[in-house]
Design an enzyme around this catalytic site. Sequence first.
Site, PDB file in Angstrom:
ATOM      1  N   GLY A   1     -29.162 -14.771  23.139  1.00  0.00           N
ATOM      2  CA  GLY A   1     -30.594 -14.909  23.217  1.00  0.00           C
ATOM      3  C   GLY A   1     -31.413 -13.668  23.120  1.00  0.00           C
TER       4      GLY A   1
ATOM      5  N   PRO B   1     -34.621 -14.065   3.728  1.00  0.00           N
ATOM      6  CA  PRO B   1     -35.553 -15.578   3.437  1.00  0.00           C
ATOM      7  C   PRO B   1     -34.620 -16.542   4.059  1.00  0.00           C
ATOM      8  CG  PRO B   1     -33.980 -14.642   1.644  1.00  0.00           C
ATOM      9  CD  PRO B   1     -33.877 -13.438   2.764  1.00  0.00           C
TER      10      PRO B   1
ATOM     11  N   ASN C   1     -36.857 -12.626   9.955  1.00  0.00           N
ATOM     12  CA  ASN C   1     -36.278 -13.678   9.430  1.00  0.00           C
ATOM     13  C   ASN C   1     -36.858 -15.058   9.270  1.00  0.00           C
ATOM     14  OD1 ASN C   1     -33.824 -15.364   8.910  1.00  0.00           O
ATOM     15  ND2 ASN C   1     -34.043 -16.140  10.896  1.00  0.00           N
ATOM     16  N   CYS C   2     -36.894 -15.728   8.080  1.00  0.00           N
ATOM     17  CA  CYS C   2     -37.341 -16.859   7.885  1.00  0.00           C
ATOM     18  C   CYS C   2     -36.493 -18.107   8.411  1.00  0.00           C
ATOM     19  CB  CYS C   2     -37.842 -17.123   6.494  1.00  0.00           C
ATOM     20  SG  CYS C   2     -38.931 -15.944   5.884  1.00  0.00           S
TER      21      CYS C   2
ATOM     22  N   LYS D   1     -19.040 -11.551  20.075  1.00  0.00           N
ATOM     23  CA  LYS D   1     -20.029 -12.386  20.898  1.00  0.00           C
ATOM     24  C   LYS D   1     -19.519 -12.230  22.220  1.00  0.00           C
ATOM     25  CE  LYS D   1     -23.410 -15.404  21.140  1.00  0.00           C
ATOM     26  NZ  LYS D   1     -24.771 -15.273  20.830  1.00  0.00           N
TER      27      LYS D   1
ATOM     28  N   GLY E   1     -32.428 -15.545  14.792  1.00  0.00           N
ATOM     29  CA  GLY E   1     -32.015 -15.323  13.480  1.00  0.00           C
ATOM     30  C   GLY E   1     -30.769 -14.363  13.408  1.00  0.00           C
ATOM     31  N   LYS E   2     -30.279 -14.096  14.955  1.00  0.00           N
ATOM     32  CA  LYS E   2     -29.205 -13.311  14.963  1.00  0.00           C
ATOM     33  C   LYS E   2     -27.703 -13.456  14.140  1.00  0.00           C
ATOM     34  CE  LYS E   2     -29.018 -13.677  19.619  1.00  0.00           C
ATOM     35  NZ  LYS E   2     -30.173 -14.974  19.547  1.00  0.00           N
ATOM     36  N   THR E   3     -27.777 -14.615  14.150  1.00  0.00           N
ATOM     37  CA  THR E   3     -26.291 -15.133  13.740  1.00  0.00           C
ATOM     38  C   THR E   3     -26.500 -14.879  12.003  1.00  0.00           C
ATOM     39  OG1 THR E   3     -25.934 -16.683  15.380  1.00  0.00           O
ATOM     40  CG2 THR E   3     -24.529 -17.014  13.312  1.00  0.00           C
TER      41      THR E   3
END
Length: 229
Positions: free
Chosen positions: A109, A198, A166-167, A39, A14-16
């Site tokens: 990663g 969420p 992060n979902c 990045k 969920g980094k992005t």
Amino acid sequence: MNALLIAGTDTDAGKTILTTALAAYWSRYNSLQQLGILKPIQSGIGDREIYSRLFNLDPSEVNPLWFAAPLAPPLAADREGRRIELERVWQAFEALRHRKEFVLVESVGGLGSPMTHETTVADLAWDWRLPTVLVVPVKLGAIGQAVANVALARQSRIHLKGIVLNCAQPCDQQQITDWAPTDLIQRLTNVPVLGLIPHLADCTDLDKLAQVAANLELERLLPLASRIR
């Protein structure tokens, strides 16, 4: 350091989403021209294309080192007969840091992911002295992933500002409580959980992303937040 490293426990943590949410929040309350997004290395198609499209950024500024194969960077570089030029990445970061008020750096990663054949993302965080936030996906095994990555961060002497859950997949409140209980993660890691992202059906809705960011403990993540709240 006027920068923040967004690291994860793994690929697709969920980094992005977190990076985009923080950038969307920044652009709502401040000039986007004063925010840099980096990045450092990308393999395959992905983040630089997203940031360039959503925030009208120059792809070469966002991502100074790119490889075609969607593999770990040293393996992708080997396939092209190239080497990982970390000095080039550092120069791009320094240029952004001196031109912008703040820089969001999205890692490759997880903290243990290789940057070169000899170094990991955790090594880069220490070498660049980057304050770091750890994104942990809400799923079975999240507790162990959080504990292991925090241990690696401590071993690497990284300044870990907090954890964001992060979902990545749809999950209800009971699943969140069962898979990623905030109190237990904080107790085992001694690192604050700064909030929950969420599940988002549309990850390009900047208004929704800014709202998601506003629900996090932003004072620990963005210098802008303390001036707004």
